[in-house]
Write a protein that holds these residues in place. Structure first.
Motif, PDB file in Angstrom:
ATOM      1  N   LEU A 124       0.580  -0.682   0.066  1.00  0.00           N
ATOM      2  CA  LEU A 124      -0.381  -0.053  -0.159  1.00  0.00           C
ATOM      3  C   LEU A 124       0.779   1.474   0.290  1.00  0.00           C
ATOM      4  CD1 LEU A 124      -2.765  -0.627   2.806  1.00  0.00           C
ATOM      5  CD2 LEU A 124      -2.864  -0.422  -0.006  1.00  0.00           C
ATOM      6  N   ALA A 125       1.814   1.547   0.502  1.00  0.00           N
ATOM      7  CA  ALA A 125       2.510   2.305   1.260  1.00  0.00           C
ATOM      8  C   ALA A 125       3.187   3.001  -0.658  1.00  0.00           C
ATOM      9  CB  ALA A 125       4.463   2.018   1.797  1.00  0.00           C
ATOM     10  N   ALA A 126       3.936   1.322  -1.034  1.00  0.00           N
ATOM     11  CA  ALA A 126       4.964   1.681  -2.489  1.00  0.00           C
ATOM     12  C   ALA A 126       3.532   2.144  -3.509  1.00  0.00           C
ATOM     13  CB  ALA A 126       4.750   0.519  -2.233  1.00  0.00           C
ATOM     14  N   ALA A 127       2.708   2.334  -3.246  1.00  0.00           N
ATOM     15  CA  ALA A 127       0.919   2.321  -4.496  1.00  0.00           C
ATOM     16  C   ALA A 127       0.853   3.452  -3.714  1.00  0.00           C
ATOM     17  CB  ALA A 127       0.037   0.943  -4.545  1.00  0.00           C
ATOM     18  N   GLU A 128       1.018   4.196  -2.625  1.00  0.00           N
ATOM     19  CA  GLU A 128       0.834   5.470  -2.201  1.00  0.00           C
ATOM     20  C   GLU A 128      -0.854   5.814  -2.487  1.00  0.00           C
ATOM     21  OE1 GLU A 128       2.115   8.536  -4.044  1.00  0.00           O
ATOM     22  OE2 GLU A 128       4.808   8.155  -3.052  1.00  0.00           O
ATOM     23  N   THR A 129      -1.492   4.000  -1.534  1.00  0.00           N
ATOM     24  CA  THR A 129      -3.459   4.691  -2.070  1.00  0.00           C
ATOM     25  C   THR A 129      -3.804   3.965  -0.985  1.00  0.00           C
ATOM     26  OG1 THR A 129      -4.749   4.346  -3.830  1.00  0.00           O
ATOM     27  CG2 THR A 129      -3.107   2.463  -3.987  1.00  0.00           C
ATOM     28  N   HIS A 130      -4.588   4.733  -0.573  1.00  0.00           N
ATOM     29  CA  HIS A 130      -5.320   2.881   0.303  1.00  0.00           C
ATOM     30  C   HIS A 130      -6.989   2.918  -0.229  1.00  0.00           C
ATOM     31  CE1 HIS A 130      -6.460   8.025   0.772  1.00  0.00           C
ATOM     32  NE2 HIS A 130      -7.679   7.189   1.413  1.00  0.00           N
ATOM     33  N   THR A 131      -6.661   3.656  -1.632  1.00  0.00           N
ATOM     34  CA  THR A 131      -8.149   3.929  -1.676  1.00  0.00           C
ATOM     35  C   THR A 131      -8.444   1.996  -2.041  1.00  0.00           C
ATOM     36  OG1 THR A 131      -7.705   3.953  -4.062  1.00  0.00           O
ATOM     37  CG2 THR A 131      -8.450   5.893  -2.249  1.00  0.00           C
ATOM     38  N   VAL A 132      -7.483   1.423  -2.566  1.00  0.00           N
ATOM     39  CA  VAL A 132      -7.986   0.048  -3.392  1.00  0.00           C
ATOM     40  C   VAL A 132      -8.335  -0.704  -1.581  1.00  0.00           C
ATOM     41  CG1 VAL A 132      -6.109   0.464  -4.824  1.00  0.00           C
ATOM     42  CG2 VAL A 132      -5.607  -0.988  -2.450  1.00  0.00           C
ATOM     43  N   THR A 133      -9.197  -1.893  -2.314  1.00  0.00           N
ATOM     44  CA  THR A 133     -10.041  -2.900  -1.028  1.00  0.00           C
ATOM     45  C   THR A 133      -9.371  -3.678  -0.838  1.00  0.00           C
ATOM     46  OG1 THR A 133     -11.086  -5.099  -1.392  1.00  0.00           O
ATOM     47  CG2 THR A 133     -10.173  -4.699  -2.749  1.00  0.00           C
ATOM     48  N   PHE A 134      -9.545  -3.926   0.535  1.00  0.00           N
ATOM     49  CA  PHE A 134      -8.603  -4.449   1.774  1.00  0.00           C
ATOM     50  C   PHE A 134      -8.155  -5.887   1.398  1.00  0.00           C
ATOM     51  CE2 PHE A 134      -8.668  -0.909   3.853  1.00  0.00           C
ATOM     52  CZ  PHE A 134     -10.273  -0.834   5.061  1.00  0.00           C
ATOM     53  N   GLU A 135      -8.548  -6.404   0.007  1.00  0.00           N
ATOM     54  CA  GLU A 135      -8.406  -8.010  -0.002  1.00  0.00           C
ATOM     55  C   GLU A 135      -6.850  -7.659  -0.832  1.00  0.00           C
ATOM     56  OE1 GLU A 135     -11.611  -9.689   0.814  1.00  0.00           O
ATOM     57  OE2 GLU A 135      -9.778 -11.050   0.138  1.00  0.00           O
ATOM     58  N   LEU A 136      -5.730  -8.283   0.141  1.00  0.00           N
ATOM     59  CA  LEU A 136      -5.079  -8.425  -0.525  1.00  0.00           C
ATOM     60  C   LEU A 136      -4.378  -8.292  -2.407  1.00  0.00           C
ATOM     61  CD1 LEU A 136      -1.801  -8.142   0.013  1.00  0.00           C
ATOM     62  CD2 LEU A 136      -1.510 -10.722   0.569  1.00  0.00           C
ATOM     63  N   ALA A 137      -5.349  -9.895  -2.982  1.00  0.00           N
ATOM     64  CA  ALA A 137      -5.124  -9.606  -4.169  1.00  0.00           C
ATOM     65  C   ALA A 137      -5.181  -8.253  -5.085  1.00  0.00           C
ATOM     66  CB  ALA A 137      -5.740 -10.350  -4.708  1.00  0.00           C
ATOM     67  N   GLU A 138      -5.883  -7.554  -4.622  1.00  0.00           N
ATOM     68  CA  GLU A 138      -6.833  -6.115  -5.631  1.00  0.00           C
ATOM     69  C   GLU A 138      -5.071  -5.387  -5.207  1.00  0.00           C
ATOM     70  OE1 GLU A 138      -8.543  -5.250  -6.459  1.00  0.00           O
ATOM     71  OE2 GLU A 138     -10.294  -7.048  -6.978  1.00  0.00           O
ATOM     72  N   VAL A 139      -4.368  -5.401  -4.362  1.00  0.00           N
ATOM     73  CA  VAL A 139      -3.741  -4.278  -4.303  1.00  0.00           C
ATOM     74  C   VAL A 139      -2.109  -5.082  -5.136  1.00  0.00           C
ATOM     75  CG1 VAL A 139      -1.832  -2.980  -1.792  1.00  0.00           C
ATOM     76  CG2 VAL A 139      -4.053  -4.128  -1.868  1.00  0.00           C
ATOM     77  N   LEU A 140      -1.779  -6.140  -4.928  1.00  0.00           N
ATOM     78  CA  LEU A 140      -0.654  -7.322  -5.869  1.00  0.00           C
ATOM     79  C   LEU A 140      -1.129  -6.352  -7.036  1.00  0.00           C
ATOM     80  CD1 LEU A 140      -0.558 -10.962  -3.471  1.00  0.00           C
ATOM     81  CD2 LEU A 140       0.642  -8.190  -2.949  1.00  0.00           C
ATOM     82  N   LEU A 141      -2.157  -6.977  -7.055  1.00  0.00           N
ATOM     83  CA  LEU A 141      -2.261  -6.807  -8.838  1.00  0.00           C
ATOM     84  C   LEU A 141      -2.212  -5.317  -9.369  1.00  0.00           C
ATOM     85  CD1 LEU A 141      -5.425  -8.625  -9.340  1.00  0.00           C
ATOM     86  CD2 LEU A 141      -3.173  -9.567 -10.255  1.00  0.00           C
ATOM     87  N   SER A 142      -2.463  -4.689  -8.289  1.00  0.00           N
ATOM     88  CA  SER A 142      -2.664  -2.737  -8.470  1.00  0.00           C
ATOM     89  C   SER A 142      -1.147  -2.841  -8.885  1.00  0.00           C
ATOM     90  CB  SER A 142      -3.281  -1.826  -7.952  1.00  0.00           C
ATOM     91  OG  SER A 142      -2.060  -2.415  -6.416  1.00  0.00           O
ATOM     92  N   ARG A 143       0.068  -3.022  -8.316  1.00  0.00           N
ATOM     93  CA  ARG A 143       1.106  -3.235  -9.043  1.00  0.00           C
ATOM     94  C   ARG A 143       1.708  -3.977 -10.048  1.00  0.00           C
ATOM     95  NH1 ARG A 143       6.917  -3.613  -5.567  1.00  0.00           N
ATOM     96  NH2 ARG A 143       5.584  -2.034  -4.120  1.00  0.00           N
ATOM     97  N   LEU A 144       1.333  -5.372 -10.351  1.00  0.00           N
ATOM     98  CA  LEU A 144       0.888  -5.401 -11.541  1.00  0.00           C
ATOM     99  C   LEU A 144       0.586  -4.695 -12.990  1.00  0.00           C
ATOM    100  CD1 LEU A 144       1.852  -8.155 -13.880  1.00  0.00           C
ATOM    101  CD2 LEU A 144      -0.658  -8.283 -13.628  1.00  0.00           C
ATOM    102  N   GLU A 145      -0.432  -3.825 -12.980  1.00  0.00           N
ATOM    103  CA  GLU A 145      -0.820  -3.104 -14.009  1.00  0.00           C
ATOM    104  C   GLU A 145       0.022  -1.889 -14.415  1.00  0.00           C
ATOM    105  OE1 GLU A 145      -5.167  -3.497 -12.660  1.00  0.00           O
ATOM    106  OE2 GLU A 145      -4.182  -2.166 -11.973  1.00  0.00           O
ATOM    107  N   ARG A 146       1.477  -2.076 -13.137  1.00  0.00           N
ATOM    108  CA  ARG A 146       2.111  -0.904 -14.179  1.00  0.00           C
ATOM    109  C   ARG A 146       2.920  -1.275 -14.926  1.00  0.00           C
ATOM    110  NH1 ARG A 146       3.729   2.015  -8.263  1.00  0.00           N
ATOM    111  NH2 ARG A 146       1.868   1.737  -6.747  1.00  0.00           N
TER     112      ARG A 146
END
Length: 414
Positions: free
Chosen positions: A244-266
């Motif tokens: 979350l800190a690396a993505a500088e966002t807290h707006t994603v769902t609390f589900e871990l997969a959502e956060v991980l995939l947000s990094r993949l999309e970069r």
């Protein structure tokens, strides 16, 4: 730039680190111990192991074995084979004196029979450790025991019960959240903790204040409001806080997969396709295996030259998704990354990727290739290939004196 957690000093684990160091001091005095370290995925078990093994000092030998989440394609005794490989490089004469260790050494294909069967292998491993520890204390680390195969669990139980006065500290990590009611590791843990030299160490998530401090350390550019929201969203999980800190966002769902995939999309499109393909191979994969599968999926990956595959891997590494483990081996930085990417694949993509990987394995005669082929062929729906590979994998497991794995492959074949 946000810092990756592995670049930071160990955070808020002083008590746990002191427990491990105390156990090592006792092991040096001839009081061997086994510590089973549990915690949820991403809580920091591997980071604690890294910090501890780095600081044990030059007079202590450290050998680490990893259990991998490769379904039925893992070789029996995989973590112990890795440990024996370490010992063979440091004490080749000791390993050579115990032919029962042959099935655990690379390039050894002979069948262990008679006194060199399953019990012989166990005895040889225990005796080899005893000789090695005559020279120096040993820290034996077994990572991710929740993925351990049956034979590895049996060998761990045997080894732990045989420790008497050897200067050995055995550390085993496992995911507490992965141990469902019928998980095969549960009865082993219940058996081990009854031994006086075995103790459990559970890593809890950070409390709210420490989580906020950790987020500030990870990314010094965040304002206090963002720090508070990220700390709350991570719920004290170090890995999730890092993402979350690396993505500088807290707006994603609390589900871990959502956060991980947000990094993949970069990642660039080609790198995303390569990472998706790698997730089907497994958390740990070789460049050779990835390259063979990538070329067979030319239309989807868009790769027209090996240089483009290197660029895709470099992009994945720079974004903290893939790490290089050796000259030819890569891995997802965390098991959860690979799992999230694999779960996000469409059914057709998943089947197609398994099929291409199975095709790249068709001519491979190396150790474990048949079991790996059986897994990918089964997942792709190619049952005739899966049948033949399962039978071959069963015979290979039998040659390794691993009857549980042999039975598993024979049952799949039937």
């Amino acid at each position: 730039m946000p810092r990756l957690g592995s670049d930071l000093p160990l955070f808020a684990r002083d008590n746990e680190l002191a427990t491990l160091r105390c156990a090592l001091d006792q092991a040096r005095d001839g009081k061997p111990a086994t510590i089973l370290i549990s915690g949820d995925a991403g809580v920091g078990k591997s980071r604690l192991m890294q910090e501890f093994t780095t600081g044990v000092g030059g007079g202590v030998l450290t050998a680490t074995g990893h259990c991998l989440d490769t379904a039925d394609s893992a070789l029996p005794y995989l973590p112990f084979a890795e440990v024996i490989g370490t010992l063979a490089r440091r004490y080749p004469d000791v390993v050579d004196r115990f032919p029962g260790l042959g099935p655990l050494l690379p390039g050894q294909t002979h069948r262990a029979e008679g006194e060199l069967g399953r019990l012989g292998l166990f005895e040889a491993f225990s005796a080899a450790l005893a000789e090695v520890t005559d020279a120096q204390p040993l820290v034996l680390v077994l990572e991710d025991l929740h993925w351990a195969d049956r034979s590895s669990r049996d060998l761990l139980a045997f080894l732990t019960s045989r420790l008497t006065d050897q200067p050995v500290l055995v550390l085993g990590t496992y995911r507490a959240d992965a141990l469902h009611r019928s998980h095969p590791l549960r009865p082993l843990i219940a058996e081990l903790v009854r031994l006086p030299a075995v103790e459990r160490l559970h890593l809890n998530p950070f409390d709210p204040q420490r989580t906020a401090d950790f987020v500030r350390e990870l990314n010094t550019g965040l304002d206090e409001e963002s720090v508070a929201k990220i700390a709350a969203a991570s719920e004290g999980n170090a890995f999730l806080a890092e993402e979350l800190a690396a993505a500088e966002t807290h707006t994603v769902t609390f589900e871990l997969a959502e956060v991980l995939l947000s990094r993949l999309e970069r990642l660039p499109d080609t790198a995303q396709q390569v990472v998706r393909l790698a997730s089907v191979i497994g958390r740990l994969f070789t460049h050779r295996r990835l390259n063979a599968a990538a070329w067979s999926l030319l239309d989807e990956t868009g790769i027209k030259h090996e240089r483009e595959l290197d660029q895709a891997l470099r992009a994945a590494i720079s974004h903290g998704i893939i790490v290089q483990k050796s000259a030819d081996t890569y891995a997802f930085r965390h098991a959860l990354l690979g799992e999230a990417v694999y779960t996000d694949l469409l059914p057709g993509e998943r089947s197609r990727y398994h099929q291409r990987i199975a095709e790249s394995l068709a001519g491979d005669t190396g150790k474990g290739a048949a079991a790996e082929l059986a897994h990918h062929a089964h997942e792709s729906g190619d049952l005739p290939t899966a049948l033949a590979a399962s039978v071959k994998a069963a015979h290979e497991a039998d040659e390794l004196s691993a009857p549980a794995e042999a039975l598993l492959h024979f049952e799949r074949a039937l």
